[in-house]
Enzyme design. Structure first.
Site, PDB file in Angstrom:
ATOM      1  CG  ASP A 130      -1.630 -11.719 -16.911  1.00 10.87           C
ATOM      2  OD1 ASP A 130      -0.551 -11.253 -17.371  1.00 10.87           O
ATOM      3  OD2 ASP A 130      -2.372 -11.065 -16.137  1.00 10.87           O
ATOM      4  N   GLY A 170       0.766   0.134  -4.091  1.00 15.04           N
ATOM      5  CA  GLY A 170       2.043   0.151  -4.821  1.00 15.04           C
ATOM      6  C   GLY A 170       3.013  -0.926  -4.377  1.00 15.04           C
ATOM      7  N   GLY A 228       2.483  -4.302  -5.183  1.00 23.26           N
ATOM      8  CA  GLY A 228       2.353  -5.492  -6.025  1.00 23.26           C
ATOM      9  C   GLY A 228       1.324  -6.474  -5.491  1.00 23.26           C
ATOM     10  CG  ASP A 246      -3.172  -8.176 -11.088  1.00 23.44           C
ATOM     11  OD1 ASP A 246      -2.597  -9.287 -11.092  1.00 23.44           O
ATOM     12  OD2 ASP A 246      -2.577  -7.106 -11.333  1.00 23.44           O
ATOM     13  CB  SER A 258      -3.898  -1.656  -3.802  1.00 25.62           C
ATOM     14  OG  SER A 258      -3.002  -0.939  -4.622  1.00 25.62           O
ATOM     15  NE  ARG A 304      -1.845 -10.426  -8.580  1.00 19.53           N
ATOM     16  CZ  ARG A 304      -0.815  -9.659  -8.288  1.00 19.53           C
ATOM     17  NH1 ARG A 304      -0.335  -9.603  -7.060  1.00 19.53           N
ATOM     18  NH2 ARG A 304      -0.228  -8.913  -9.221  1.00 19.53           N
ATOM     19  CE1 TYR A 314       2.246  -6.147 -16.759  1.00 19.67           C
ATOM     20  CE2 TYR A 314       1.349  -5.553 -18.906  1.00 19.67           C
ATOM     21  CZ  TYR A 314       1.339  -6.359 -17.785  1.00 19.67           C
ATOM     22  OH  TYR A 314       0.426  -7.382 -17.697  1.00 19.67           O
TER      23      TYR A 314
END
Ligand code: GLA
Length: 340
Positions: free
Chosen positions: A20, A101, A103, A147, A106, A11, A196
């Site tokens: 999110d 890797g 973004g 995702d 994957s 995506r 994160y």
């Protein structure tokens, strides 16, 4: 014996990053780059070989802690096995046309394809929830649902406006005349797990003062004493507004307004959320100065990886990057293994 083939797209997120996990709004689209898991069902383990990895993933059905599995890519397979709890194993291969890797999710595409290949019954929201937990258990990153849900629930020709509080998914058609181009910053994304998690915790600290950020106003945020938590929350509150600005602009065919909101989103991710990098900032600046580019921003978690640009169709070929098109979500086909 049954032969299964499961295909799950990656995506790109047009707007709505780091919202999110705070119950906010996002606007991703599943794109025409996929991960495919193909194999024969049966046995007491999941054994997958990947052309891109030297070691196979070999995961027993009763796997305990996915984060302890080696090699590292097998952790995502193990997370899915632990969450789906399949009745039987699988012996097969993984192939992908997604850059790893970068973004473009994957890992979510791998999780969703493995889950479907292992017989996850869906529906897409439940499939996405199991794969989100698989990702969290595999990587230790407390990610949101964007995702996996984009990969599972994609709609051809459309981005998806997802309300991450109600989990309502609304397809938003990409108007004719606009193209989406993804450009790599050159910095492979260090999946800065701790950063994160820190950002998410800062948002939660602000929400502990003002209540759910989804319902908070900028005026409410004055009550957040910690200036860092206040800035993080300001990003979330303003980003939610920008998502609906882009939805309205796309529905009205107004690429210029959509692009302007994307540029504002990048500034907010850079200044308030602090997940951009100098390379991403320079890339976005260069893209925005390119003729035919209506707007650009970092996409996904940040800390490296890709920028996404909204471009006038006729100018798209002049922007060096991957042109991506919105596609339907993941699917699985099951057939009998033909006798030798
Ligand atoms: C990663 C996470 C998502 C989301 C984005 C940032 O891709 O997996 O849940 O938080 O970062 O928007």
């Amino acid at each position: 014996m049954r032969r299964v083939t499961a295909v799950a797209p990656g995506r790109v997120n047009l707007i709505g990053d780091h919202t999110d996990h705070a119950g906010g709004l996002v606007l991703p689209m599943a794109v025409d780059r996929w991960t495919t898991v193909e194999g024969v069902a049966g046995g007491a383990e999941v054994r997958l070989r990947s052309a891109d990895e030297p070691e196979p993933a070999v995961v027993p059905l009763g796997v305990g802690d996915p984060s302890a599995v080696e090699p590292a890519w097998a952790r995502y397979v193990a997370g899915v096995v632990a969450e789906v709890g399949p009745a039987g194993g699988l012996d097969g291969t993984v192939t992908t046309t997604l850059p790893v890797g970068a973004g473009l999710s994957s890992s979510a595409a791998l999780e969703v394809a493995v889950a479907l290949a292992l017989g996850d019954p869906g529906p897409p929201l439940d499939l996405a929830r199991r794969c989100q937990r698989a990702e969290q258990r595999a990587s230790g990153v407390p990610c949101g649902i964007m995702d996996q849900l984009a990969s599972a629930a994609g709609v051809g020709g459309c981005a998806l406006r997802i309300d991450c509080t109600t989990l309502d998914v609304r397809p938003v058609p990409l108007p004719d005349g606009l193209a989406v181009v993804v450009v790599h910053s050159g910095e492979s994304r260090r999946l800065a797990g701790s950063a994160y998690g820190e950002r998410r915790a800062e948002c939660e600290a602000a929400a502990a003062v003002v209540g759910p950020l989804r319902d908070a106003t900028l005026a409410d945020l004055a009550a957040v004493a910690d200036p860092v938590a206040r800035r993080r929350a300001r990003h979330v509150v303003t980003e939610d507004e920008r998502v609906d600005e882009v939805v309205a602009a796309l529905l009205a065919g107004d690429g210029r307004a959509a692009g302007a909101a994307m540029v504002a989103s990048h500034a907010s991710l850079r200044d308030d959320f602090e997940v951009s990098t100098p390379a991403l900032d320079a890339l976005v600046e260069r893209l925005v100065a390119t003729p035919g580019v209506l707007g650009a921003r970092l996409t996904g978690a940040g800390f490296g990886g890709c920028a996404v640009a909204l471009v006038e169709e006729e100018a798209a070929a002049g922007v060096a990057g991957w042109r991506v098109r919105p596609v339907a979500g993941a699917s699985v086909t099951v057939g009998d293994v033909s006798p030798p």
